[in-house]
Design a protein around this motif. Structure first.
Motif, PDB file in Angstrom:
ATOM      1  N   GLU A  10       0.845  -1.179   0.000  1.00  0.00           N
ATOM      2  CA  GLU A  10       0.000   0.000   0.000  1.00  0.00           C
ATOM      3  C   GLU A  10       0.886   1.236   0.000  1.00  0.00           C
ATOM      4  OE1 GLU A  10      -2.393   0.732   3.509  1.00  0.00           O
ATOM      5  OE2 GLU A  10      -2.766   2.719   2.597  1.00  0.00           O
ATOM      6  N   ILE A  11       0.543   2.208  -0.811  1.00  0.00           N
ATOM      7  CA  ILE A  11       1.319   3.442  -0.833  1.00  0.00           C
ATOM      8  C   ILE A  11       0.461   4.552  -0.234  1.00  0.00           C
ATOM      9  CG2 ILE A  11       2.509   5.118  -2.311  1.00  0.00           C
ATOM     10  CD1 ILE A  11       2.861   2.618  -4.223  1.00  0.00           C
ATOM     11  N   PRO A  12       0.796   4.957   0.996  1.00  0.00           N
ATOM     12  CA  PRO A  12      -0.049   5.954   1.664  1.00  0.00           C
ATOM     13  C   PRO A  12      -0.066   7.264   0.890  1.00  0.00           C
ATOM     14  CG  PRO A  12       1.632   5.060   3.157  1.00  0.00           C
ATOM     15  CD  PRO A  12       1.972   4.589   1.780  1.00  0.00           C
ATOM     16  N   ASN A  13      -1.221   7.890   0.858  1.00  0.00           N
ATOM     17  CA  ASN A  13      -1.362   9.153   0.126  1.00  0.00           C
ATOM     18  C   ASN A  13      -0.946  10.315   1.034  1.00  0.00           C
ATOM     19  OD1 ASN A  13      -2.108  10.659  -2.175  1.00  0.00           O
ATOM     20  ND2 ASN A  13      -4.031  11.210  -1.175  1.00  0.00           N
ATOM     21  N   LEU A  14       0.359  10.386   1.313  1.00  0.00           N
ATOM     22  CA  LEU A  14       0.876  11.375   2.263  1.00  0.00           C
ATOM     23  C   LEU A  14       2.041  12.137   1.646  1.00  0.00           C
ATOM     24  CD1 LEU A  14       1.090   9.137   5.479  1.00  0.00           C
ATOM     25  CD2 LEU A  14      -0.587  10.955   5.032  1.00  0.00           C
ATOM     26  N   SER A  15       2.307  13.321   2.193  1.00  0.00           N
ATOM     27  CA  SER A  15       3.530  14.032   1.826  1.00  0.00           C
ATOM     28  C   SER A  15       4.706  13.279   2.445  1.00  0.00           C
ATOM     29  CB  SER A  15       3.493  15.455   2.376  1.00  0.00           C
ATOM     30  OG  SER A  15       3.610  15.409   3.792  1.00  0.00           O
ATOM     31  N   VAL A  16       5.907  13.569   1.949  1.00  0.00           N
ATOM     32  CA  VAL A  16       7.091  12.888   2.482  1.00  0.00           C
ATOM     33  C   VAL A  16       7.225  13.153   3.984  1.00  0.00           C
ATOM     34  CG1 VAL A  16       9.616  12.794   2.408  1.00  0.00           C
ATOM     35  CG2 VAL A  16       8.315  12.946   0.273  1.00  0.00           C
ATOM     36  N   PHE A  17       7.022  14.404   4.389  1.00  0.00           N
ATOM     37  CA  PHE A  17       7.186  14.735   5.801  1.00  0.00           C
ATOM     38  C   PHE A  17       6.170  13.973   6.666  1.00  0.00           C
ATOM     39  CE2 PHE A  17       6.564  17.031   9.711  1.00  0.00           C
ATOM     40  CZ  PHE A  17       7.847  17.385  10.088  1.00  0.00           C
ATOM     41  N   ASP A  18       4.923  13.972   6.250  1.00  0.00           N
ATOM     42  CA  ASP A  18       3.913  13.270   7.052  1.00  0.00           C
ATOM     43  C   ASP A  18       4.174  11.767   7.068  1.00  0.00           C
ATOM     44  OD1 ASP A  18       2.725  15.608   7.758  1.00  0.00           O
ATOM     45  OD2 ASP A  18       1.040  15.443   6.351  1.00  0.00           O
ATOM     46  N   TYR A  19       4.591  11.239   5.937  1.00  0.00           N
ATOM     47  CA  TYR A  19       4.879   9.805   5.867  1.00  0.00           C
ATOM     48  C   TYR A  19       5.972   9.429   6.866  1.00  0.00           C
ATOM     49  CZ  TYR A  19       6.326   5.348   3.727  1.00  0.00           C
ATOM     50  OH  TYR A  19       6.661   4.030   3.490  1.00  0.00           O
ATOM     51  N   LEU A  20       6.999  10.267   6.947  1.00  0.00           N
ATOM     52  CA  LEU A  20       8.132   9.922   7.816  1.00  0.00           C
ATOM     53  C   LEU A  20       7.919  10.329   9.267  1.00  0.00           C
ATOM     54  CD1 LEU A  20      11.206  10.895   5.601  1.00  0.00           C
ATOM     55  CD2 LEU A  20      10.162   8.653   5.916  1.00  0.00           C
ATOM     56  N   PHE A  21       7.259  11.462   9.495  1.00  0.00           N
ATOM     57  CA  PHE A  21       7.303  12.034  10.844  1.00  0.00           C
ATOM     58  C   PHE A  21       5.951  12.232  11.526  1.00  0.00           C
ATOM     59  CE2 PHE A  21      11.064  13.833   8.534  1.00  0.00           C
ATOM     60  CZ  PHE A  21      12.023  13.094   9.199  1.00  0.00           C
ATOM     61  N   ALA A  22       4.823  12.048  10.795  1.00  0.00           N
ATOM     62  CA  ALA A  22       3.536  12.359  11.431  1.00  0.00           C
ATOM     63  C   ALA A  22       3.114  11.267  12.421  1.00  0.00           C
ATOM     64  CB  ALA A  22       2.453  12.558  10.376  1.00  0.00           C
ATOM     65  N   HIS A  23       3.690  10.079  12.292  1.00  0.00           N
ATOM     66  CA  HIS A  23       3.206   8.986  13.145  1.00  0.00           C
ATOM     67  C   HIS A  23       4.308   8.413  14.012  1.00  0.00           C
ATOM     68  CE1 HIS A  23      -0.445   9.279  10.866  1.00  0.00           C
ATOM     69  NE2 HIS A  23       0.248   9.148   9.749  1.00  0.00           N
ATOM     70  N   LEU A  24       5.179   9.266  14.512  1.00  0.00           N
ATOM     71  CA  LEU A  24       6.254   8.783  15.380  1.00  0.00           C
ATOM     72  C   LEU A  24       5.655   8.426  16.749  1.00  0.00           C
ATOM     73  CD1 LEU A  24       8.905  11.495  14.458  1.00  0.00           C
ATOM     74  CD2 LEU A  24       9.253   9.029  14.175  1.00  0.00           C
ATOM     75  N   SER A  25       5.940   7.233  17.225  1.00  0.00           N
ATOM     76  CA  SER A  25       5.463   6.843  18.558  1.00  0.00           C
ATOM     77  C   SER A  25       6.361   7.489  19.612  1.00  0.00           C
ATOM     78  CB  SER A  25       5.518   5.326  18.698  1.00  0.00           C
ATOM     79  OG  SER A  25       6.884   4.928  18.712  1.00  0.00           O
ATOM     80  N   ASP A  26       5.938   7.421  20.864  1.00  0.00           N
ATOM     81  CA  ASP A  26       6.773   7.980  21.943  1.00  0.00           C
ATOM     82  C   ASP A  26       8.153   7.337  21.938  1.00  0.00           C
ATOM     83  OD1 ASP A  26       4.795   9.665  22.631  1.00  0.00           O
ATOM     84  OD2 ASP A  26       4.076   8.481  24.347  1.00  0.00           O
ATOM     85  N   ASP A  27       8.194   6.044  21.697  1.00  0.00           N
ATOM     86  CA  ASP A  27       9.491   5.354  21.657  1.00  0.00           C
ATOM     87  C   ASP A  27      10.326   5.844  20.480  1.00  0.00           C
ATOM     88  OD1 ASP A  27       8.976   3.910  23.854  1.00  0.00           O
ATOM     89  OD2 ASP A  27       8.576   2.004  22.805  1.00  0.00           O
ATOM     90  N   ASP A  28       9.671   5.972  19.326  1.00  0.00           N
ATOM     91  CA  ASP A  28      10.384   6.433  18.124  1.00  0.00           C
ATOM     92  C   ASP A  28      11.024   7.796  18.375  1.00  0.00           C
ATOM     93  OD1 ASP A  28       9.504   4.226  16.721  1.00  0.00           O
ATOM     94  OD2 ASP A  28       7.912   5.287  15.649  1.00  0.00           O
ATOM     95  N   LEU A  29      10.276   8.671  19.038  1.00  0.00           N
ATOM     96  CA  LEU A  29      10.761  10.041  19.234  1.00  0.00           C
ATOM     97  C   LEU A  29      12.087  10.079  19.973  1.00  0.00           C
ATOM     98  CD1 LEU A  29       7.368  11.772  20.007  1.00  0.00           C
ATOM     99  CD2 LEU A  29       8.908  12.377  18.126  1.00  0.00           C
ATOM    100  N   GLU A  30      12.289   9.111  20.841  1.00  0.00           N
ATOM    101  CA  GLU A  30      13.530   9.091  21.628  1.00  0.00           C
ATOM    102  C   GLU A  30      14.670   8.368  20.911  1.00  0.00           C
ATOM    103  OE1 GLU A  30      13.434  11.162  23.920  1.00  0.00           O
ATOM    104  OE2 GLU A  30      11.251  11.287  23.691  1.00  0.00           O
ATOM    105  N   ARG A  31      14.359   7.658  19.844  1.00  0.00           N
ATOM    106  CA  ARG A  31      15.409   6.916  19.141  1.00  0.00           C
ATOM    107  C   ARG A  31      16.381   7.869  18.448  1.00  0.00           C
ATOM    108  NH1 ARG A  31      14.381   1.550  18.406  1.00  0.00           N
ATOM    109  NH2 ARG A  31      16.031   1.491  16.827  1.00  0.00           N
ATOM    110  N   THR A  32      17.589   7.373  18.193  1.00  0.00           N
ATOM    111  CA  THR A  32      18.571   8.182  17.471  1.00  0.00           C
ATOM    112  C   THR A  32      18.269   8.123  15.978  1.00  0.00           C
ATOM    113  OG1 THR A  32      20.254   7.759  19.120  1.00  0.00           O
ATOM    114  CG2 THR A  32      21.024   8.442  16.942  1.00  0.00           C
TER     115      THR A  32
END
Ligand code: AYL
Length: 531
Positions: A10-32
């Motif tokens: 499936e190819i989400p109908n999102l901008s590059v920024f939203d695809y990469l950063f709109a759904h960061l989980s709390d854990d993801d946010l702390e990752r390097t």
């Protein structure tokens, strides 16, 4: 027509920024997300996202509007990622520029892309400013990311942007039509052209590559391939970030530093072009480093010699894989998945959501895929959501490359087996690859014709003593003038980035041409093969 073995994704109908950063989980946010190789400084996913949003705000505050083009002339650093994704978040279109370009080459790209801003770093600022002046940009339109700042020298800096506290702009991006990036490529013929890649192209190619390249969040990826080239942009900057892996950035290639960074950061997954495989297989420096963390090395951008690849596997103790693609394909269309054992002289399977066909070079008829074994060679055409929207302001080149039904002519000759394994057997187009970088013969020919000593010239790619592809110029000297090999080399070297240097020269009486005046490159190639 044929496809690969993987089901479509499936190819989400999102901008590059939203695809990469709109759904960061709390854990993801702390990752390097990023580690600056030379200094060891770290950016978490939260840092990267928040700084990109701040950059978007600053760009909008400068009056830049969705659809405006900005030039990015910057080696691989975390700041590249911040600014790149900030500009995309603001709806701008980024034209990435080779950081080894001369002021004339930079100016040509700025002019053609109609860039309104040029973003660079202090070591490249003199060349950037010279180029900006040529095209009529004012001082404030040259941003020096690590510079002292706008108040100090008139050039805005990244610190100015991050501290300005401007709100992120409210922009609407239709991923299907909105241009995200304009990398330059000569395609199958002629000069470098702006390749129009939409948000959907970039999102699609990440989504399509993910199941094939098998990157995981625990991967530590060394980002030495330049982000300005589509390979680094999609596979490192976008795919690695989409998988929440960590990227270790390296501004310029140095074998010793490369090995030291792999060892120090326990890098697991390396992306290279074939010349680096030569160093990894043969260079004595490799012995002095612990590279045991590396599980996979992936090569693309030019043909990998299978024996060389196996030598790397044996020496490093990892898997060596290969992929194929093209700037116009965002870029990946084929890859050998790390977990699948396919011949290393192949480029593996066609990616999901991608269709291919092979056309007989003589008849144009479709080459049949056999029930068993390998097909005859044919011109490779590719169709899928990663195929570019076209060349910027160049409908002729676009229609020469893109069929009305969406198939793109790659300019390469390939075969396919009954199992769907593709092999690239030859490059039909003019393009020369030097160390994986594009060299457009038409550009060197046009440049050499500006010399008063040159009456006519043709450039093709030939193999040097080490089997490397290098640009060779066939030169007709202007009657009454004197010109030697060194003179030809020097004339070019003074005016182009190092990868475009002419490395072989032959003087001839005349350049073979067709009745319509086109250079008969195949005659020159035949002449080269006959020696
Ligand atoms: P551009 N084998 C042979 N030729 C290749 C290969 C390969 N593995 N990969 C690229 N080429 C040649 O636009 C081919 O002629 O994009 C192709 O048309 O700089 C041309 O290079 C395109 O050059 C990835 C990630 C490949 C990136 C890329 C490279 C994109 C280079 C696979 O997974």
């Amino acid at each position: 027509m044929f496809r690969g073995p993987y089901p479509d994704v499936e190819i989400p109908n999102l901008s590059v920024f939203d695809y990469l950063f709109a759904h960061l989980s709390d854990d993801d946010l702390e990752r390097t997300a990023l580690i600056d190789g030379p200094s060891g400084a770290r950016w978490s996913y939260r840092d990267l996202r928040d700084q990109a949003v701040a950059v978007a705000g600053a760009l909008a505050a400068r009056g830049l509007r969705p659809g405006d083009v900005v030039g990015l002339l910057c080696p691989n650093t975390p700041a590249f990622a911040v600014v790149f994704h900030g500009a995309l978040r603001a709806g701008l279109t980024v034209t990435t520029i080779n950081s080894l370009y001369t002021p004339d080459e930079i100016a040509a790209q700025l002019t053609d892309s109609e860039a309104r801003l040029l973003i660079t770093v202090s070591p490249l600022a003199p060349g950037a400013s010279a180029a900006a002046e040529k095209v009529g940009l004012e001082t404030g339109a040259v941003v020096v990311l690590d510079g002292p700042g706008e108040a100090a020298d008139g050039h805005p800096s990244l610190r100015d942007w991050l501290t300005a506290g401007q709100p992120a702009p409210d922009v609407t991006i239709d991923p299907v039509t909105h241009l995200a990036v304009l990398p330059y490529s000569s395609g199958t013929t002629g000069l470098a052209k702006g390749v129009m890649l939409t948000h959907r192209n970039l999102v699609a190619n990440v989504a399509q590559s993910a199941p094939t390249l098998e990157m995981v969040p625990d991967d530590v990826v060394l980002a030495l391939l330049p982000f300005f080239h589509i390979y680094g942009m999609t596979v490192l900057l976008n795919l690695a970030l989409s998988q929440r892996a960590a990227l270790v950035t390296m501004p310029r290639f140095d074998l010793e530093q490369f090995l030291a960074l792999v060892e120090q950061h326990r890098c697991t997954y390396l992306f290279i072009a074939p010349p680096i495989a030569v160093a990894l297989a043969k260079h004595p420096l490799v012995e002095g480093h612990d590279l045991s963390s590396v599980h996979t090395i992936f090569s693309g951008a030019a043909p990998l010699d299978a024996a060389l690849g196996h030598a790397v596997e044996a020496r490093i103790g990892c898997r060596m894989k290969q992929g194929y693609g093209m700037t116009e394909l965002s870029p990946v269309s084929h890859a050998i998945p790390p977990s699948v054992d396919l011949p290393l002289d192949s480029v593996g399977y066609t990616l999901p959501n991608t269709e291919c066909k092979l056309l007989d070079p003589a008849t144009g008829e479709e080459v049949p895929v056999p029930d068993d074994g390998e097909s005859a060679p044919g011109k490779l055409l590719v169709r899928g959501p990663q195929v570019m929207a076209g060349y910027l302001n160049n409908p002729q080149a676009t229609s020469d490359t893109l069929e009305p039904d969406g198939f793109l002519h790659t300019g390469d000759i390939a075969t396919v087996t009954s199992d769907g394994v593709v092999r690239i057997v030859e490059r039909l187009k003019e393009l020369i690859k030097y160390h994986g970088y594009q060299v457009a013969p038409a550009e060197l020919e046009a440049l050499l014709l500006t010399s008063p000593d040159v009456a006519d010239v043709a450039v093709i790619g030939v193999r040097d003593e080490d089997g490397e592809e290098v640009p060779k110029a066939y030169v007709v000297v202007q009657p009454g003038h004197e010109l030697d090999e060194q003179g030809v080399r020097d004339y070019v070297a003074a005016r182009v980035a190092p990868h475009k240097k002419v490395r072989k020269v032959e003087f001839v009486e005349a350049i073979p041409k067709s009745s319509s005046g086109k250079i008969l490159r195949k005659d020159l190639r035949a002449r080269e093969a006959g020696r």
